[in-house]
Design an enzyme around this catalytic site. Structure first.
Site, PDB file in Angstrom:
ATOM      1  N   GLU A 124     -24.076  -0.037  -7.236  1.00 26.88           N
ATOM      2  CA  GLU A 124     -23.421   1.093  -7.901  1.00 26.88           C
ATOM      3  C   GLU A 124     -22.244   0.776  -8.820  1.00 26.88           C
ATOM      4  O   GLU A 124     -21.117   1.259  -8.580  1.00 26.88           O
ATOM      5  CB  GLU A 124     -23.022   2.136  -6.845  1.00 26.88           C
ATOM      6  CG  GLU A 124     -24.226   2.692  -6.130  1.00 26.88           C
ATOM      7  CD  GLU A 124     -23.940   3.952  -5.317  1.00 26.88           C
ATOM      8  OE1 GLU A 124     -22.767   4.297  -5.123  1.00 26.88           O
ATOM      9  OE2 GLU A 124     -24.926   4.599  -4.900  1.00 26.88           O
ATOM     10  N   GLU A 132     -31.354   3.341  -2.881  1.00 22.97           N
ATOM     11  CA  GLU A 132     -30.639   4.305  -2.040  1.00 22.97           C
ATOM     12  C   GLU A 132     -31.135   5.696  -2.355  1.00 22.97           C
ATOM     13  O   GLU A 132     -31.130   6.127  -3.519  1.00 22.97           O
ATOM     14  CB  GLU A 132     -29.118   4.278  -2.283  1.00 22.97           C
ATOM     15  CG  GLU A 132     -28.384   3.184  -1.561  1.00 22.97           C
ATOM     16  CD  GLU A 132     -26.865   3.330  -1.668  1.00 22.97           C
ATOM     17  OE1 GLU A 132     -26.371   4.463  -1.797  1.00 22.97           O
ATOM     18  OE2 GLU A 132     -26.184   2.289  -1.625  1.00 22.97           O
TER      19      GLU A 132
END
Ligand code: NAG
Ligand code: NAG
Ligand code: NAG
Ligand code: NAG
Length: 416
Positions: free
Chosen positions: A230, A342
């Site tokens: 991320e 995710e």
């Protein structure tokens, strides 16, 4: 929002006649020596300098106008999955704990890590993975860890032997199950607030870290290298792609020549803004040392709550129109693939509905979406809002409802 694609209709001329390449097969590229014409019903389409692909010829309604239409960008490139799509390659769960203490700012201290292993007083991550493989037929786990833990708070590429041995115990527990295992460096593109290659640690030190990890796992075919969890708020996506390139080069040069490497874009690797935000174009330029893109897979995340943060137990979307459809189209049109490392939701009726729909759509597009990894089990408590942590009662494991209804391959039947 429907995504329309303006690229990919260049380079249709000058094809020699040999054999014929199959639908969705490669049919051109700078170093390509195979067939350059496609089977009937397919057209060889330029994707980039290294890759042209046989795609379905424009459908019957537009066939009459093919000669002129082929010069005009259209939105159909990559819109249709091949008949062979339907079964995902991977489904799995994040086994979290070594990343605990990591903030989205990249602030972390090694001592915050909480190994999800009983020998280090954590949850039974090894038992969880064994259960997930045996009872649910999962085949991949993502193993988040902070850079600070791996080097014991030193900005260096040299692994701290004591700490790395603990992390490697989790990796080995994963490999023992027979599943694939993602090394996930969970640092948000940062070290303590500063962005790698853009004011923070240099690309060289970051590459050295990846070189050392890759050298250690070079002979393990079931390892995937997740370059970074991320990234967000990157000042310059082109510079970030150079940072990713440095890691890829180091991994390959360390001898891990065939394993998948996961390439992360901006905005928390949002699947929704991967193309529109410029990450796709920037990361498409990352190559192996030989100039090819074999094994370089796009890494994308997506949650289903109202702000895509994965903090609410209420799901409001299946993400198909806004994220998975445009992403699939771009991937197919550009000869690329992605792994959704995710995703997740609460153990609630709304999330069951939407996650099941998302998984089904991903499977329909399994030629370009390799699979999904749920967030999360490991050291998360069973009452954590997105918990996928199973309960062990005297050796009998019970799954969370989202797992048992939608995410478990044994339940959804869409994983190869
Ligand atoms: C490695 O980390 C441990 C803490 O887990 C620390 O005690 C040790 O000094 C570190 N080793 C080196 C060589 O820095
Ligand atoms: C980003 O970095 C690249 C490479 O150094 C440079 O060419 C470009 O101008 C930069 N973009 C912005 C918006 O600063
Ligand atoms: C990041 O992605 C989310 C959805 O995934 C979107 O709502 C948001 O606007 C994006 N932010 C930026 C800055 O692109
Ligand atoms: C688990 O095993 C222990 C020891 O054998 C036993 O006392 C206990 O009742 C068992 N619990 C359940 C829920 O089966």
């Amino acid at each position: 929002m429907k995504f329309t694609h303006a690229l990919g209709f260049l380079g249709l001329g000058a094809l020699s006649v040999h054999g014929q390449a199959a639908l969705y097969a490669q049919c051109g590229g700078e170093t390509w020596t195979g067939d350059t014409t496609c089977v009937s019903g397919a057209t060889c389409e330029y994707q980039n300098d290294y890759y042209s692909q046989c795609v379905p010829t424009a459908d019957a309604s537009s066939t009459a106008a093919t000669a002129t239409a082929s010069a005009t960008p259209t939105s159909t490139c990559g819109a249709t999955p091949p008949a062979s799509a339907g079964k995902l390659t991977y489904a799995g769960v994040n086994i979290a704990g070594f990343d605990f203490g990591m903030d989205t700012s990249g602030d972390d201290t090694a001592s915050s890590a909480y190994p999800p292993l009983t020998q280090y007083y954590g949850a039974d991550g090894a038992g969880q993975m064994t259960h997930f493989v045996n009872d649910d037929k999962y085949n991949i786990f993502r193993l988040p860890v902070s850079w600070q833990f791996l080097t014991n708070n030193v900005i260096t590429g040299t692994l701290n032997e004591t700490n790395f041995a603990e992390y490697d115990a989790l990796v080995q527990a994963c490999l023992t199950t027979g599943a694939s295992c993602i090394i996930d460096l969970h640092n948000y593109a940062r070290w303590d607030g500063d962005i790698i290659g853009q004011g923070g640690p240099s690309n060289e030190v970051f590459a050295e870290l990846w070189g050392n990890l890759a050298a250690y796992y070079a002979t393990e075919s079931k390892i995937l290298f997740g370059v970074m969890n991320e990234p967000h708020d990157l000042p310059n996506i082109t510079l970030w792609a150079e940072t990713v390139q440095a890691a890829v080069t180091a991994i390959r040069q360390a001898g891990a020549t065939t394993q998948y490497i996961l390439l992360p874009g901006d905005n928390y690797t949002s699947a929704e803004t991967f193309v529109s935000g410029g990450s796709a174009a920037a990361l498409a330029a990352v190559t192996n040392p030989d100039g090819g893109i074999t094994g370089l897979i796009m890494d994308v995340h997506k949650y289903l709550d109202s702000d895509n943060s994965g903090t609410s137990d209420t799901c409001v979307t299946n993400n198909i129109d806004d994220a998975w459809e445009p992403l699939s189209q771009w991937l197919r049109c550009n000869g690329r693939q992605a792994l959704n490392t995710e995703t997740g939701g609460g153990n609630t009726a709304s999330c069951e509905e939407y996650i099941c729909e998302q998984v089904d759509y991903q499977a329909e597009n399994s030629d370009v979406i390799l699979g999904y990894v749920g967030w999360a089990a490991g050291n998360f408590a069973t009452d954590y809002v997105l918990s996928e942590t199973p309960t062990d009662t005297n050796g009998t494991w019970t799954d969370q409802v989202l797992v048992s209804t939608c995410l478990s391959p044994a339940a959804n039947g869409v994983v190869a």
